[in-house]
Design a protein around this motif. Sequence first.
Motif, PDB file in Angstrom:
ATOM      1  N   TRP A 191       6.067  -6.705   8.481  1.00 15.00           N
ATOM      2  CA  TRP A 191       5.922  -5.219   7.494  1.00 15.00           C
ATOM      3  C   TRP A 191       7.151  -4.922   7.173  1.00 15.00           C
ATOM      4  O   TRP A 191       8.202  -5.195   7.854  1.00 15.00           O
ATOM      5  N   ALA A 192       7.192  -4.270   6.065  1.00 13.10           N
ATOM      6  CA  ALA A 192       8.622  -3.530   5.685  1.00 13.10           C
ATOM      7  C   ALA A 192       8.186  -2.343   4.419  1.00 13.10           C
ATOM      8  O   ALA A 192       7.332  -2.444   3.927  1.00 13.10           O
ATOM      9  N   PHE A 193       9.166  -1.460   4.590  1.00 12.70           N
ATOM     10  CA  PHE A 193       8.878  -0.257   3.804  1.00 12.70           C
ATOM     11  C   PHE A 193       9.788  -0.517   2.609  1.00 12.70           C
ATOM     12  O   PHE A 193      10.986  -0.816   2.661  1.00 12.70           O
ATOM     13  N   VAL A 194       8.887  -0.221   1.407  1.00  8.69           N
ATOM     14  CA  VAL A 194       9.638  -0.290   0.203  1.00  8.69           C
ATOM     15  C   VAL A 194       9.730   0.893  -0.673  1.00  8.69           C
ATOM     16  O   VAL A 194       8.885   1.880  -0.405  1.00  8.69           O
ATOM     17  N   ASN A 195      10.174   0.917  -2.018  1.00  8.13           N
ATOM     18  CA  ASN A 195      10.384   2.153  -2.595  1.00  8.13           C
ATOM     19  C   ASN A 195      10.413   3.358  -1.830  1.00  8.13           C
ATOM     20  O   ASN A 195       9.991   4.403  -1.940  1.00  8.13           O
ATOM     21  N   ASN A 196      11.901   3.398  -1.020  1.00 10.93           N
ATOM     22  CA  ASN A 196      12.409   4.532  -0.342  1.00 10.93           C
ATOM     23  C   ASN A 196      11.437   4.789   0.609  1.00 10.93           C
ATOM     24  O   ASN A 196      11.385   6.091   0.921  1.00 10.93           O
ATOM     25  N   GLY A 197      10.491   4.127   1.208  1.00  7.43           N
ATOM     26  CA  GLY A 197       9.642   4.384   2.231  1.00  7.43           C
ATOM     27  C   GLY A 197       8.351   4.823   1.742  1.00  7.43           C
ATOM     28  O   GLY A 197       7.345   5.133   2.694  1.00  7.43           O
ATOM     29  N   SER A 198       8.006   4.865   0.546  1.00  5.08           N
ATOM     30  CA  SER A 198       6.785   5.564  -0.057  1.00  5.08           C
ATOM     31  C   SER A 198       5.659   4.380  -0.013  1.00  5.08           C
ATOM     32  O   SER A 198       4.729   4.786  -0.055  1.00  5.08           O
ATOM     33  N   ARG A 199       6.117   3.116   0.303  1.00  2.00           N
ATOM     34  CA  ARG A 199       5.080   2.205   0.313  1.00  2.00           C
ATOM     35  C   ARG A 199       5.455   1.059   1.184  1.00  2.00           C
ATOM     36  O   ARG A 199       6.297   1.055   1.838  1.00  2.00           O
ATOM     37  N   GLY A 258      -1.995   2.670  10.040  1.00  2.00           N
ATOM     38  CA  GLY A 258      -2.969   3.769   9.962  1.00  2.00           C
ATOM     39  C   GLY A 258      -2.497   4.907   8.898  1.00  2.00           C
ATOM     40  O   GLY A 258      -3.124   5.870   8.786  1.00  2.00           O
ATOM     41  N   SER A 259      -1.300   4.906   8.861  1.00  2.00           N
ATOM     42  CA  SER A 259      -0.587   6.022   7.940  1.00  2.00           C
ATOM     43  C   SER A 259      -0.537   5.608   6.573  1.00  2.00           C
ATOM     44  O   SER A 259       0.436   6.208   5.659  1.00  2.00           O
ATOM     45  N   CYS A 260      -1.207   4.780   5.913  1.00  2.00           N
ATOM     46  CA  CYS A 260      -1.103   4.620   4.652  1.00  2.00           C
ATOM     47  C   CYS A 260      -2.719   4.998   3.958  1.00  2.00           C
ATOM     48  O   CYS A 260      -3.416   5.349   4.574  1.00  2.00           O
ATOM     49  N   ILE A 261      -2.344   5.323   2.927  1.00  2.00           N
ATOM     50  CA  ILE A 261      -3.287   5.794   1.841  1.00  2.00           C
ATOM     51  C   ILE A 261      -4.551   5.213   1.914  1.00  2.00           C
ATOM     52  O   ILE A 261      -4.421   3.786   1.473  1.00  2.00           O
ATOM     53  N   GLY A 262      -5.849   5.396   1.992  1.00  2.00           N
ATOM     54  CA  GLY A 262      -6.917   4.908   2.083  1.00  2.00           C
ATOM     55  C   GLY A 262      -7.650   4.110   3.132  1.00  2.00           C
ATOM     56  O   GLY A 262      -8.406   3.595   3.180  1.00  2.00           O
ATOM     57  N   PHE A 263      -6.635   4.129   4.183  1.00  2.00           N
ATOM     58  CA  PHE A 263      -6.890   3.287   5.361  1.00  2.00           C
ATOM     59  C   PHE A 263      -8.081   4.109   6.004  1.00  2.00           C
ATOM     60  O   PHE A 263      -8.218   5.132   6.113  1.00  2.00           O
ATOM     61  N   VAL A 283       0.889  -1.169  -0.109  1.00  2.00           N
ATOM     62  CA  VAL A 283      -0.064   0.053   0.071  1.00  2.00           C
ATOM     63  C   VAL A 283       0.722   1.277   0.090  1.00  2.00           C
ATOM     64  O   VAL A 283       2.064   1.195   0.427  1.00  2.00           O
ATOM     65  N   LEU A 284       0.400   2.280  -0.348  1.00  2.00           N
ATOM     66  CA  LEU A 284       0.940   3.603  -0.380  1.00  2.00           C
ATOM     67  C   LEU A 284       1.003   4.268   1.062  1.00  2.00           C
ATOM     68  O   LEU A 284      -0.072   4.171   1.683  1.00  2.00           O
ATOM     69  N   VAL A 285       2.048   5.027   1.208  1.00  2.00           N
ATOM     70  CA  VAL A 285       2.098   5.637   2.589  1.00  2.00           C
ATOM     71  C   VAL A 285       1.880   7.127   2.318  1.00  2.00           C
ATOM     72  O   VAL A 285       2.333   7.846   1.498  1.00  2.00           O
ATOM     73  N   LYS A 286       1.153   7.720   3.284  1.00  2.00           N
ATOM     74  CA  LYS A 286       0.818   9.018   3.268  1.00  2.00           C
ATOM     75  C   LYS A 286       1.894   9.914   3.652  1.00  2.00           C
ATOM     76  O   LYS A 286       2.861   9.484   4.223  1.00  2.00           O
TER      77      LYS A 286
END
Length: 556
Positions: free
Chosen positions: A442-450, A481-486, A399-402
Amino acid sequence: MKQTTLSVVLEVQPQSADNLSALIGELRHREDKPPPGSSEQYGRLKNGVPVLHFMSLSVFPSADYDPIFVIEANFDGPAGVFWGQLEATLGIELRAMLRCCKKPADQDGPLYLAVTSPDSRVPLAPYLEARTLRPSVFHHGTRGMDRDRILREGELFLATRRVLTQSSPTLANPYRAMTAEQIHANLRAALQPDFPWLDIPAPIRISRIERAGDLARLIIFLFLLLACLSIPGAVIAFISPWQRFLVIFAVLGCVVAFALYLMRAPLEGLGAPSRSGGLTASSLSRRNKLTSLAHPATLAIAVMVLLALYIAVASAIGTALAVLFTGLPVETLWCPTIRVVALGLVSVFLFTIPALVFWLRRLERRDASHDAPPIDSDMMLKMGQREDRIAQNHMGSVVLVKPGVLRTLLFRTGHRGLGLVLRVVATDGYLGSMRTIHFAHWAFVNNGSRLMFFSNFDHSWESYLDDFIEKAHGGLTLAWGSCIGFPPTRFLVLDGASHGRKFKAWARHSMAVSRFWFAAYKDYTVDQIERHARIANGLRQIALTKKEADAWVRDL
């Protein structure tokens, strides 16, 4: 035995995405239907990589990014051993898959070219290890149990069933007339020749050194967090008398607290009342002894000890730095440093934390959520075909991160803190009253954007998420909770995943088909593995007391 969870995330050439999916599908087909003479499904991987518990190969398409290829693995011991075994087993297939991926733009580019060039024999393991992502939060349901032990104790359990079964239905089963101690003695005598390892004490699952290390990392994290939050107050404490300092920060704290009080309620129609499942010690592990800290008196004492220890350590470090930069003696700097550290700590609770929560609450009230995310019916059908085939299931989500500075800081810090707390508290495999997860992270990918999530769990996908929604939604809301659309959150851990229907629709929308998934012990749930362990531990003992035998025999 230390268990490891990691993933490799590789960008895919868009024109090669279908080819990559086809290669993964071919591998899955070959392992699902082994050639004549092979002993079992996925036997090549099970025998070739004896440290592996679970592994998946997935391709995540996206409208915002090029597809990504993810290798998720959960195994025993260090990563180097695993990658070497995996390459020896699936090296040809993996090399073909890597050729569908993009060349990295960083220092790993030359290594990628070396392993993907035509007729290359350059080892894959160094490249895969270089592209490995460590999880931001992870949980192990059978922590400290290596795969070999799980399989051996499963075989022992089946052997106990055979011994306890009466071969003739017309004869009485002799075990029914025995006491619990006699059942233990007879079973041990019958099974020990075939399982000589019963004479060896059970390996320690989590050593005292490992537990101490987990606790030390959590304390260091809390100290660093307090130090960062106290910086604004410590700076002002240098120039302000302590009486004026306390008055100013008390007034500011009251103003912010009143503003938060006015903003405490959820937006109209977006509240999700819940009486349980918040982010508490019991929601993380109900059965762990450390959850006794949840008692108010014990918790208050622990907090006071921690704060006193922080003041002492921070003052010692601050004094040493002050001596280094000013050249003044310790006795001159010690008392002023303690004053600054103590006032800075007071400001954390009077103003800094309430101010950050106020800022966050303003953002939450302006957030948008995805109430009806589109769901691809074809993909749902493919997922359904791969689910509920065995006792376990698998899911993967990206998912995308805000965006935003505060969101990033809170999200990263929250993940780091949650991961450390889980290592200290959830050592028995329980998350609240649930024990259905084998491995999850959980893991952050794409330089933390997802944000990426993988889980290997027991029972159906619906029951799995329902358990979390009802019993541990606070942890899910903090993690996602800080992901887009949550679904709408409140104060970072409230509401959010409590919106059961919205959360499950959002989760389904973010998932991709697990094109290849390996489970080393596909018939065992986490509870069953723990049951096997208790039976084996009892049989390892030459004799049991009546109380011990009565408890042990209930697992048979």
